[in-house]
Design an enzyme around this catalytic site. Structure first.
Site, PDB file in Angstrom:
ATOM      1  N   THR A 236       6.096  -5.604   6.669  1.00 61.51           N
ATOM      2  CA  THR A 236       5.761  -6.161   5.362  1.00 61.51           C
ATOM      3  C   THR A 236       5.834  -7.688   5.418  1.00 61.51           C
ATOM      4  O   THR A 236       6.580  -8.237   6.222  1.00 61.51           O
ATOM      5  CB  THR A 236       6.799  -5.625   4.353  1.00 61.51           C
ATOM      6  OG1 THR A 236       6.563  -4.228   4.181  1.00 61.51           O
ATOM      7  CG2 THR A 236       6.725  -6.324   3.006  1.00 61.51           C
TER       8      THR A 236
ATOM      9  N   THR B  45      12.292  -7.086   1.944  1.00 67.17           N
ATOM     10  CA  THR B  45      11.618  -6.185   2.879  1.00 67.17           C
ATOM     11  C   THR B  45      12.636  -5.212   3.440  1.00 67.17           C
ATOM     12  O   THR B  45      13.829  -5.505   3.467  1.00 67.17           O
ATOM     13  CB  THR B  45      10.924  -6.966   4.013  1.00 67.17           C
ATOM     14  OG1 THR B  45      10.309  -6.043   4.921  1.00 67.17           O
ATOM     15  CG2 THR B  45      11.889  -7.849   4.795  1.00 67.17           C
ATOM     16  N   GLY B  46      12.155  -4.053   3.871  1.00 67.91           N
ATOM     17  CA  GLY B  46      13.065  -3.062   4.438  1.00 67.91           C
ATOM     18  C   GLY B  46      12.780  -1.684   3.872  1.00 67.91           C
ATOM     19  O   GLY B  46      11.683  -1.428   3.352  1.00 67.91           O
TER      20      GLY B  46
ATOM     21  N   VAL C 204       5.188   4.943  -3.437  1.00 67.75           N
ATOM     22  CA  VAL C 204       5.249   3.510  -3.737  1.00 67.75           C
ATOM     23  C   VAL C 204       6.637   3.017  -3.356  1.00 67.75           C
ATOM     24  O   VAL C 204       7.646   3.614  -3.741  1.00 67.75           O
ATOM     25  CB  VAL C 204       4.969   3.255  -5.231  1.00 67.75           C
ATOM     26  CG1 VAL C 204       5.114   1.781  -5.555  1.00 67.75           C
ATOM     27  CG2 VAL C 204       3.564   3.740  -5.595  1.00 67.75           C
ATOM     28  N   GLY C 205       6.686   1.933  -2.610  1.00 65.25           N
ATOM     29  CA  GLY C 205       7.969   1.364  -2.197  1.00 65.25           C
ATOM     30  C   GLY C 205       8.431   0.279  -3.143  1.00 65.25           C
ATOM     31  O   GLY C 205       7.988   0.178  -4.294  1.00 65.25           O
ATOM     32  N   ASP C 206       9.308  -0.569  -2.654  1.00 67.60           N
ATOM     33  CA  ASP C 206       9.874  -1.649  -3.470  1.00 67.60           C
ATOM     34  C   ASP C 206       8.918  -2.825  -3.637  1.00 67.60           C
ATOM     35  O   ASP C 206       8.989  -3.562  -4.629  1.00 67.60           O
ATOM     36  CB  ASP C 206      11.157  -2.177  -2.807  1.00 67.60           C
ATOM     37  CG  ASP C 206      10.861  -2.695  -1.402  1.00 67.60           C
ATOM     38  OD1 ASP C 206      10.395  -1.887  -0.566  1.00 67.60           O
ATOM     39  OD2 ASP C 206      11.046  -3.893  -1.141  1.00 67.60           O
TER      40      ASP C 206
ATOM     41  N   GLY D 227      12.263   0.778   1.519  1.00 67.55           N
ATOM     42  CA  GLY D 227      11.997   0.655   0.092  1.00 67.55           C
ATOM     43  C   GLY D 227      12.820   1.585  -0.781  1.00 67.55           C
ATOM     44  O   GLY D 227      13.249   1.221  -1.875  1.00 67.55           O
TER      45      GLY D 227
HETATM   46  N1  ASP Z   1       9.695  -2.349   1.864  1.00 69.78           N
HETATM   47  C1  ASP Z   1       8.481  -1.746   2.364  1.00 69.78           C
HETATM   48  C2  ASP Z   1       8.356  -0.350   1.788  1.00 69.78           C
HETATM   49  O1  ASP Z   1       9.327   0.375   1.758  1.00 69.78           O
HETATM   50  C3  ASP Z   1       8.428  -1.705   3.851  1.00 69.78           C
HETATM   51  C4  ASP Z   1       8.869  -2.952   4.567  1.00 69.78           C
HETATM   52  O2  ASP Z   1       9.399  -3.862   3.952  1.00 69.78           O
HETATM   53  O3  ASP Z   1       8.669  -3.046   5.781  1.00 69.78           O
HETATM   54  O4  ASP Z   1       7.269   0.014   1.446  1.00 69.78           O
END
Ligand code: ASP
Length: 304
Positions: free
Chosen positions: A169, A220-221, A198-200, A223
């Site tokens: 991301t 990021t991470g 849907v993520g964060d 979600g």
């Molecule tokens: N946060 C993003 C999600 O969960 C993925 C990412 O940050 O790499 O969709």
């Protein structure tokens, strides 16, 4: 003071793609920096910075995004202006080359904040952004990964953040010479995600938050963990109450993510004066930043 901080994801980024990640965030930062130094707005800087990262197939945003469980690419993105408190977001939108441009359009040309799926694509079309072909977003590396993952039965989203993977991301936070802070985030989500997941990243307060009186954050991470602690707004709230110290707030935010929901991820932060900070609990996080007090940008990928 003007300031810009950029990230290219927090995962166990493999050694062989470290260089591509560092080069990507460095180049993206230089594009946004040019906007800010020539009197451009933080909105424009964030959009241009993230557009570059969406085009760079190294990252899990725009071109190079992960493929979902049924072989499609669904994109999530958001942007927030910390002076007007306006925001724009899209989720599960398909065939859009630059979701960050679409969310900026929604922020400035719609009474709404968040459009999902076909409605988001319809809004894009009405405003002159046509859908692109799937092949423009799909890269061979992700097709191969998708085929491999199809064979694995028990693969969970969280696993992706423990295992080595090259997709990431992207996000940016900018402070412009007019005192406005803008934050933005763009992603293809997680590998093999359920269609419609849907993520964060598109959620205001989770993946993105900006308040020019306090600061700005892009997360990021994993979600599913970030959402549960409303990470971006949590970091902003900490900073509002800790004397506007961005580094302490970033660390505390990641500590909350880890201790409350066993979460994994990272944040980039600017405080209201443009002082940058980063914190993460994954093995690596690609990031770059520059302020008007620095002669060049600083790029990092290892823990500080
Ligand atoms: N946060 C993003 C999600 O969960 C993925 C990412 O940050 O790499 O969709």
């Amino acid at each position: 003071m003007i300031s810009l901080i950029v990230h290219g994801g927090a995962w166990d980024i493999p050694d062989d793609v470290v260089k591509a990640h560092c080069n990507g965030v460095r180049k993206a930062l230089s594009i946004g920096w040019k906007v800010l130094t020539s009197g451009g707005t933080a909105e424009e800087a964030v959009e241009r910075t993230i557009m570059y990262l969406e085009d760079d197939p190294t990252f899990d945003a725009g071109r190079g995004s992960f493929v979902n469980a049924i072989g499609e690419i669904e994109l999530d993105a958001s942007i927030m202006n910390g002076t007007s408190y306006r925001a724009g977001a899209v989720a599960a939108v398909q065939n859009i080359r630059h979701p960050i441009s679409l969310v900026r359009l929604i922020m400035n040309n719609s009474e709404h904040i968040f459009l999902a799926g076909d409605g988001a694509a319809r809004f894009a079309k009405e405003h002159g952004i046509n859908q692109c072909r799937s092949e423009e977003l799909l890269v061979g590396r992700e097709l191969e990964r998708w085929k491999e993952l199809q064979k694995k039965k028990g693969f969970l989203t969280k696993d992706a953040f423990h295992k080595k993977g090259p997709g990431d991301t992207v996000g940016a936070v900018a402070l412009d010479s007019y005192g406005t802070i803008v934050a933005g985030t763009s992603t293809g989500g997680t590998p093999k995600k359920y269609p419609g997941r849907v993520g964060d990243s598109p959620l205001i307060g989770c993946g993105t938050y900006a308040d020019s009186r306090i600061g700005g954050v892009s997360s990021t991470g994993w979600g599913e963990s970030i959402i549960r602690v409303v990470l971006a707004k949590t970091v902003i709230d900490i900073m509002e109450n800790n004397g506007n110290l961005p580094h302490e707030a970033a660390l505390k935010g990641i500590d909350i993510l880890h201790s409350k929901v066993d979460g994994l991820g990272g944040v980039i932060v600017l405080n209201k004066d443009g002082v940058p900070a980063v914190a993460f609990n994954t093995p690596r996080m690609a990031r770059a930043y520059r302020t008007s007090e620095m002669n060049e940008c600083l790029v990092g990928i290892e823990p500080v």
